[in-house]
Design an enzyme around this catalytic site. Structure first.
Site, PDB file in Angstrom:
ATOM      1  CD  GLU B  84     -29.762   5.471  16.017  1.00  0.00           C
ATOM      2  OE1 GLU B  84     -30.460   4.589  16.554  1.00  0.00           O
ATOM      3  OE2 GLU B  84     -29.715   5.639  14.792  1.00  0.00           O
ATOM      4  CG  PHE B 109     -31.986   9.162  14.636  1.00  0.00           C
ATOM      5  CD1 PHE B 109     -33.362   9.321  14.619  1.00  0.00           C
ATOM      6  CD2 PHE B 109     -31.317   9.025  13.436  1.00  0.00           C
ATOM      7  CE1 PHE B 109     -34.059   9.335  13.411  1.00  0.00           C
ATOM      8  CE2 PHE B 109     -31.999   9.045  12.232  1.00  0.00           C
ATOM      9  CZ  PHE B 109     -33.371   9.198  12.219  1.00  0.00           C
TER      10      PHE B 109
END
Lengths: 283, 340
Positions: B84, B109
């Site tokens: 991410e 996330f």
């Protein structure tokens, strides 16, 4: 002769460029009297090769779409890049004394909002290579044939996000990325090998799908050859040049100083001695 | 042994109905009609018009509704793997080259893991990146690991970051078009898969930065966002049968907040104001509204916040959890009656 290559017409040697970048860097750091002195001196040689040999850019048109991008991921080393940008004629010499001060165009950590020629905000480590990955992907899709040069530091190899980006670049075979790993073996809390050992670097980058060279980052000939190799290679992989550099290079009394912290503090005498050694006398 | 988790007051009053096999889609839609993949379908429409619209994901394209985009625009979709942080940076790099980038992952996330990267690489530089957070708030039974109860609070603190929390399929489709038009960084939480459809009946139209009064009423004013606007409308319908007259002001853009519309609606005397959000009661819509009212010297006839309580919520089935934490239609109705 294209405009962007005008700087190559100069008769000034790369050695002289590197010397001036060192002087600029020290003059910038003289304002606070402390800072990333050892690192700035270490980086001067490859900065000279980047700005006066390898990088394709126009001094008078920094947004030129055909330019090579240059991202400094360890943005706190902006002081060194400012020194190079001054030597390149992008930034004015007379703003040197404003480093870190209010309203200065030379903030301590380099940010594009402040400084012409600075492309990204680095500083919070582990950002640069990921941004380079995105730029490289879009440039490839848009059929731009420039390179993205991205500087990462050995300390930055501690950051997981650097390896996320390395893995994506390898998977996507981003051959338009040229990484410059400034390896001076020093991070905030001590030698990189002792804090969180980044070695073996060559093998790590290679294992992530990169084409890797490892050179003496203070050897101008080796640097030119490495950048030539990186630019001319037909290998379908991102390219990494690991530059082993010497903290404090070019100023003998700190070159081999055992302990060089991140925030080296210098006395006015230290600066004077260094200028003398570099052949520069302040007015 | 670890200490027992803090329990909400509400938990003690409404026991869960026990195990449920209800799917996420059934749960989110509450028996309403649905439309599939609102983000993905809208994004494809936009991408057909604009060549610079691209999408990236962190190994979650098929659960963030990008399937159709991946199939239709393979050369404009870039897989970043489970990374991410690098995805946020790569999106920034792509936007630097002139692309409008939709970057998808789970809201948890995006907000918790990639925060610094979104902050610095994307928002500080005002790049044209849309961070899309799927499974926002309490829409997974996994528990806190996968739940983004605090994404709005976290992102609200970043300057110049637009935050959008659409309610249903219609809202999401329209919001997707609007944020693609808007040049700058946006965080949008999405309903996905077969998303509920409720706003079609209300003559509603999404406008970035605008709150919309979608139902009038004299006793209670719901100020709601995201999934909870669906719940507020269903609760209003249920409470009507008990002669409780509820208005619903939908606030799909949390930041910048449409303070003017909110303050004006709250000035109307006699109504209890109840904020409702699929997010922790700390730092989200409720706090933003409370702050706006205080700053404008508006004192409604009561002020309450419905949202995920300030605790690490349990894992379990969504139906149970929404009852337990006061987010279900039934729980909303019970709370309103207790507060009036």
């Amino acid at each position: 002769m294209s405009e962007q290559k005008q700087h190559e017409l100069s008769n000034v040697s790369l050695k002289e460029r590197a010397r001036r970048i060192r002087i600029n860097g020290l003059r910038i750091l003289e304002t606070p009297g402390k800072g990333y002195i050892g690192q700035t001196l270490a980086m001067a040689d490859w900065l000279a090769v980047v700005y006066f040999y390898a990088l394709n850019y126009k001094v008078n048109d920094l947004e030129w779409d055909g330019r090579d991008r240059f991202f400094l991921s360890p943005g706190h080393l902006g002081c060194a890049q400012y020194g190079a940008l001054i030597e390149a004629g992008v930034l004015p010499e007379d703003e040197i004394g404003t480093y870190g001060l209010d309203d200065s165009r030379f903030p301590i950590s380099a940010q594009p909002a402040y400084t012409p020629g600075i492309e990204i905000s680095g500083g919070s480590l582990g950002h640069g290579l990921g941004i380079a990955v995105g730029s490289a992907i879009s440039m490839r899709r848009q059929k731009k044939d420039s390179f993205v040069y991205c500087v990462v530091s050995d300390g930055e190899m501690n950051e997981g996000s650097t390896w996320e980006a390395a893995m994506i670049a390898g998977t996507q075979k981003l051959s338009n990325i040229i990484g410059i790993l400034d390896n001076n073996n020093m991070q905030n809390d001590g030698p990189s090998r002792e804090v969180s050992d980044p070695e073996p670097m060559f093998e790590k980058w290679e294992a992530f799908g990169w084409s890797v060279q490892r050179i003496d980052g203070n050897d101008l000939d080796a640097l030119c050859e490495a950048f030539d190799n990186a630019r001319n290679s037909t290998v379908d992989k991102p390219r990494m040049i690991i530059c082993d550099t010497q903290m404090g290079k070019g100023v003998s009394f700190i070159e081999h100083r055992e302990k060089q912290t991140h925030m080296t503090a210098w006395t006015p005498d230290d600066f004077a001695k260094a200028y003398e050694e570099l052949g520069y006398r302040s007015e | 042994m670890r200490p027992a988790r803090q329990q909400s007051v509400y938990q003690k009053r409404i026991p869960g109905p026990g195990l449920s096999t209800m799917s996420l889609e059934e749960f989110e839609s509450e028996g309403l009609p649905t439309r599939p993949a609102p983000l993905g379908r809208a994004l494809c429409e936009i991408a057909r018009q604009r060549e610079n619209v691209v999408a990236v994901t962190a190994d979650l394209y098929n659960v963030t509704d990008l399937n159709q985009f991946v199939e239709e625009f393979p050369d404009r979709f870039h897989q970043m793997g489970i990374s991410e942080q690098a995805m946020a940076c790569a999106a920034a790099g792509m936007a630097r080259e002139g692309d409008t980038v939709f970057a998808t992952t789970y809201a948890a996330f995006a907000s918790r893991r990639a925060y610094d990267f979104i902050y610095q690489a994307v928002v500080e530089e005002q790049l044209d990146v849309k961070i899309i957070g799927a499974v926002p708030g309490l829409t997974t039974g996994y528990g806190p690991t996968h739940m983004a109860a605090e994404d709005i609070a976290a992102f609200r603190a970043i300057p110049d970051f637009t935050i959008v929390d659409p309610c249903d399929a219609l809202d999401t489709e329209q919001a997707t078009r609007a944020i693609a038009e808007y040049k700058g960084p946006v965080y949008m939480r999405i309903p996905r898969f077969h998303a509920p459809v409720i706003l079609d009946d209300y003559g509603y139209e999404f406008e970035l930065g605008k709150a919309k009064m979608i139902r009038e009423g004299n006793d209670v004013l719901f100020i709601s966002t995201g999934l909870m606007t669906t719940r507020a409308l269903l609760a209003a319908q249920a409470l009507e049968k008990e002669n409780i007259d509820c208005a619903v002001l939908h606030v799909p853009t949390i930041k910048p907040l449409d303070t003017e519309t909110i303050v004006e609606a709250c000035r109307k005397s006699g109504r209890m104001v109840v904020t409702a959000e699929n997010h922790t009661v700390i730092g989200g819509l409720g706090d933003a509204v409370a702050s706006a009212l205080m700053e404008n010297q508006v004192m409604p006839n009561g002020f309450r916040k419905i949202g995920i309580p300030d605790l690490f919520v349990d894992a379990g089935t969504l139906q149970t959890l929404h009852n337990r934490y006061g987010l279900s239609v039934e729980a909303i109705c019970t709370q309103i009656k207790a507060w009036l």
